[in-house]
Design a protein around this motif. Structure first.
Motif, PDB file in Angstrom:
ATOM      1  N   LEU A  22      64.115   1.445  73.064  1.00 35.11           N
ATOM      2  CA  LEU A  22      62.659   1.327  73.023  1.00 35.11           C
ATOM      3  C   LEU A  22      62.189   1.255  71.575  1.00 35.11           C
ATOM      4  N   LEU A  26      60.230  -1.686  69.615  1.00 37.05           N
ATOM      5  CA  LEU A  26      58.899  -1.448  69.050  1.00 37.05           C
ATOM      6  C   LEU A  26      58.848  -1.714  67.554  1.00 37.05           C
ATOM      7  N   TYR A  34      54.164   4.994  58.879  1.00 40.20           N
ATOM      8  CA  TYR A  34      53.988   6.126  57.965  1.00 40.20           C
ATOM      9  C   TYR A  34      54.569   5.725  56.619  1.00 40.20           C
ATOM     10  N   TRP A  54      56.665  17.488  57.528  1.00 43.75           N
ATOM     11  CA  TRP A  54      58.125  17.405  57.644  1.00 43.75           C
ATOM     12  C   TRP A  54      58.718  18.729  58.055  1.00 43.75           C
ATOM     13  N   ARG A 107      53.284  10.896  50.877  1.00 38.24           N
ATOM     14  CA  ARG A 107      51.874  10.843  51.266  1.00 38.24           C
ATOM     15  C   ARG A 107      51.670  11.593  52.583  1.00 38.24           C
ATOM     16  N   PRO A 183      63.288   1.907  43.222  1.00 38.10           N
ATOM     17  CA  PRO A 183      64.315   2.960  43.102  1.00 38.10           C
ATOM     18  C   PRO A 183      65.525   2.437  42.335  1.00 38.10           C
ATOM     19  N   ASN A 195      68.882   6.177  51.271  1.00 39.31           N
ATOM     20  CA  ASN A 195      68.804   7.449  52.010  1.00 39.31           C
ATOM     21  C   ASN A 195      69.108   7.235  53.494  1.00 39.31           C
ATOM     22  N   TYR A 196      68.659   6.116  54.047  1.00 39.22           N
ATOM     23  CA  TYR A 196      68.914   5.802  55.460  1.00 39.22           C
ATOM     24  C   TYR A 196      70.390   5.483  55.696  1.00 39.22           C
ATOM     25  N   PHE A 218      72.891  10.105  69.634  1.00 42.29           N
ATOM     26  CA  PHE A 218      72.001  10.424  68.514  1.00 42.29           C
ATOM     27  C   PHE A 218      72.274   9.513  67.313  1.00 42.29           C
ATOM     28  N   THR A 222      69.579   7.115  65.609  1.00 42.35           N
ATOM     29  CA  THR A 222      69.307   7.102  64.167  1.00 42.35           C
ATOM     30  C   THR A 222      69.387   5.678  63.616  1.00 42.35           C
ATOM     31  N   CYS A 225      66.415   3.747  64.717  1.00 44.20           N
ATOM     32  CA  CYS A 225      65.160   4.272  64.178  1.00 44.20           C
ATOM     33  C   CYS A 225      65.008   3.890  62.712  1.00 44.20           C
ATOM     34  N   ARG A 229      63.741   0.305  59.697  1.00 45.69           N
ATOM     35  CA  ARG A 229      62.859   0.774  58.632  1.00 45.69           C
ATOM     36  C   ARG A 229      63.413   0.410  57.254  1.00 45.69           C
TER      37      ARG A 229
END
Ligand code: NDX
Length: 256
Positions: A22, A26, A34, A54, A107, A183, A195-196, A218, A222, A225, A229
């Motif tokens: 899902l 999306l 965010y 967080w 932020r 970066p 980082n991902y 999981f 990850t 997700c 990004r």
């Protein structure tokens, strides 16, 4: 006392896999809203400072398995599953809950996503904890099994990359600043989502070390997700900075 219901583990893991798909459908084309992908025109209300957000969001991933472990009858850490859970899963979420939020310069975070994020962390914390405490059984020599040793190595490597990259991102800003810069250093030399990349390696390492369905579900979540990004971050950088390093990839060094 609690006991293992294999069908519950199967059901919860399948749902986690479905959530991953899902998520992918999306957020493949539009990023989750965010951080740098939040729309400018968004209402200023309905947000919480990054620090609180967080902390609250990740806390259940530490608390739920820690509580399950505390409620287990002694000797609590005897089964290898419990030690794995304690050392790897809770260790990561100890960092993510009690260390990461207090240094972040991010932020303010949207309340709506915070709500779903918290629900997710309760769900996943329960699934991983319940499985490793009540269901997992390992042979006595699991610690010398190639799956355990290679998984553990990947986990540690991924965690190192993740924490180091989070640190490099934080150092791009002075306290109070909310601007974005390019970066540099560490794994950012090769990928925009360093980082991902670390986090994904970490959870696949965990899945291999525990050799369990919930952990693979999981790791897959990850990937679905934060994989997209990383790609959206990459596109954002290419659009924003004309001098962005050309050889840098989105998520996987030298590949993608
Ligand atoms: N929290 C995991 N889904 C998530 C929050 C969002 O831990 O509705 C998943 C996690 C949640 C998500 C969580 C679950 C699913 C949700 C999703 C939102 C929608 C989605 C709820 C729980 C949903 C369904 C449909 C299934 C219900 O200002 P700023 O904030 O941008 O500043 C950033 C700064 N920074 C820079 N500073 C200067 N210059 C630059 N160029 C900069 N670039 C970034 O660095 C931040 O302060 C900081 C890090 O930013 P960023 O964007 O790189 O990382 P971020 O996404 O904030 O993640 C932070 C860490 C990172 O190490 C990552 O690996 C880990 O958390 N993480 C994040 C998300 C999920 C996750 C791990 C996991 O799945 N394991």
């Amino acid at each position: 006392a609690m006991q293992c219901f294999p069908s519950l583990v199967l059901a919860l893991s399948s749902l986690l896999g479905a959530l991953a798909l899902l998520q992918l459908s999306l957020y493949l084309r539009v990023p989750s809203r965010y951080g740098k992908h939040e729309e400018r025109l968004c209402r200023p209300r309905g947000r919480l400072p990054a620090r609180c957000a967080w902390f609250l969001q990740e806390l259940p991933s530490f608390l739920v398995p820690a509580l399950l472990l505390a409620l287990r009858s002694p000797p609590r850490l005897e089964p290898l599953g419990c030690r794995l859970l304690c050392c790897l899963f809770c260790w990561h979420y100890f960092y993510r809950t009690f260390i990461y939020p207090f240094f972040t310069r991010g932020r303010p975070f949207p309340l709506q996503l915070l709500f779903f994020g918290t629900l997710f962390c309760i769900y996943n914390g329960f699934l991983q904890g319940y499985y490793l405490i009540y269901c997992a059984e390992y042979p006595n020599d699991w610690c010398t099994d190639i799956r355990f040793t290679s998984g553990l190595l990947l986990f540690l490597l991924g965690m190192g990359i993740n924490i180091h990259s989070d640190l490099l991102l934080r150092q791009l800003r002075k306290p109070g600043e909310i601007t974005y810069k390019i970066p540099q250093g560490g794994m950012f030399t090769y990928v925009s989502g360093a980082n991902y990349f670390g986090e994904i390696v970490e959870w696949f390492g965990f899945a291999i070390a525990t050799w369990s369905l919930p952990a693979f579900a999981f790791a897959f979540f990850t990937l679905c997700c934060i994989g997209p990004r990383a790609y959206h971050h990459h596109r954002y950088y290419l659009k924003t900075f004309t001098d962005y390093p050309k050889s840098r990839k989105a998520l996987i060094p030298f590949v993608f």
